[in-house]
Scaffold this motif. Sequence first.
Motif, short mmCIF file in Angstrom:
data_model
loop_
_atom_site.label_atom_id
_atom_site.label_comp_id
_atom_site.label_asym_id
_atom_site.label_seq_id
_atom_site.Cartn_x
_atom_site.Cartn_y
_atom_site.Cartn_z
N MET A 1 0.84 -1.20 0.00
CA MET A 1 0.00 0.00 0.00
C MET A 1 0.89 1.26 0.00
SD MET A 1 -3.18 -0.94 -0.01
CE MET A 1 -4.31 -2.23 0.45
N HIS A 2 0.39 2.33 -0.57
CA HIS A 2 1.21 3.53 -0.72
C HIS A 2 1.09 4.41 0.52
CE1 HIS A 2 -2.25 6.29 -1.62
NE2 HIS A 2 -2.82 5.11 -1.71
N THR A 3 2.10 5.27 0.71
CA THR A 3 2.08 6.18 1.85
C THR A 3 2.03 7.64 1.41
OG1 THR A 3 4.49 6.17 1.91
CG2 THR A 3 3.37 4.57 3.30
N LEU A 4 1.99 7.87 0.11
CA LEU A 4 1.87 9.25 -0.37
C LEU A 4 0.47 9.77 -0.09
CD1 LEU A 4 3.65 8.81 -3.83
CD2 LEU A 4 4.59 9.91 -1.79
N PRO A 5 0.30 11.10 0.00
CA PRO A 5 -1.04 11.64 0.20
C PRO A 5 -1.99 11.15 -0.89
CG PRO A 5 0.61 13.36 0.45
CD PRO A 5 1.33 12.16 -0.05
N MET A 6 -3.20 10.83 -0.52
CA MET A 6 -4.18 10.30 -1.46
C MET A 6 -4.64 11.40 -2.42
SD MET A 6 -7.59 8.13 -0.45
CE MET A 6 -7.97 9.27 0.88
N THR A 7 -4.63 11.08 -3.71
CA THR A 7 -5.10 12.05 -4.69
C THR A 7 -6.63 12.09 -4.68
OG1 THR A 7 -5.28 10.45 -6.49
CG2 THR A 7 -3.11 11.49 -6.15
#
Length: 375
Positions: A1-7
Amino acid sequence: MHTLPMTDDELAAWLRLSMARGLKPAPLRSLLDAFGLPAALLGQTFAAIAAITDEATARAVLAAPDPDFDRHLTNVLRWRHEPGNEVLTLGDPAYPPALLTMTDPPPLLYAKGCLDLLNTRSVAIVGSRNATPQGVEDARRFARALSDAGLAVVSGLALGIDAAAHRGALGGAGSTIAVIGTGADVVYPAIHHQLAHEIAAAGAIVSEWPLGTSARSAHFPQRNRLIAGLSSGVLIVEAAMRSGSLITARLANEMGRDVFAIPGSIHAPLARGCHRMIKQGAKLVETPEDVLDELGWAVRPVAPAPGEVVSPASSLTPDARRLLDALGHSPATLEILAVRTEMEEAALQGTLLQLELGGYLTALPGGRFVRANHN
């Protein structure tokens, strides 16, 4: 799963799945485990989705979004950008880890306040909306002690025991989490607007319901499963035989959480639900320390509040010791204590004040006094 802010596009895909009619959290979790993020799931064929779950789930996933979906997405994006607000998804590192131990965690959580609390070990305190004064005092006292020990106290923002638990926890070193059965932008009951404001400022408010969702009775059992899921244990303070609190306790038990209950008089209607739970295996507790011991939680020493006088027991005057002995372990009025001790009114009042300042007793509503739990 990603940890960047959700677009915004990613949030739109999560929102579409969370609002899809007939799509339940457990099969959705299985599909996300298989395909990854929602956008990838929404790009799958009917056959691929049905092969992992069933045809009804595949139809729910691939159905066209609700006609109001775009308006709702706009509201969520606006709400998410307000200070203190966040939308947490199953793919978010900040999603409460306790909920991930459930088979059916909600795909989206709307959260306000201190999100770090959602990663703190917590205990739920629940009970009757029509609580007795003693029940309210017990809920407040237990919540304060558990909060001071470093636990978050979880409850449902309802009248009675819930509100007392939130207020007690806000007064302690820890804080409180309100799990609500409405949208995160709706306060129910309306009388709790100020309490909700205080919880959003110093604690956290969590909901799985879409923004704008009003209170409906069918939502509260589902809300109760989240209260149980977030907590290491659930304490029932007062409950009638048919009570939402007993649903919370049953759900907690099914999830492997501890269940605690405070006993009461055999003549008290609101003790019957607690006694029933104790018969079914809930742990009978008399003090907050009983709960902490069962959880294996070390008690943090709490510094006295400014101006608080803490007296060692040996420093009590003979009158104070006599009065404390006369008080026993049930609430008593001034008149009863006067009869038991045969003290003059002025001496009695002065000694009561000395004991209250020393933390040996608590004044209750209605002119009654009760021994503090550590004596």
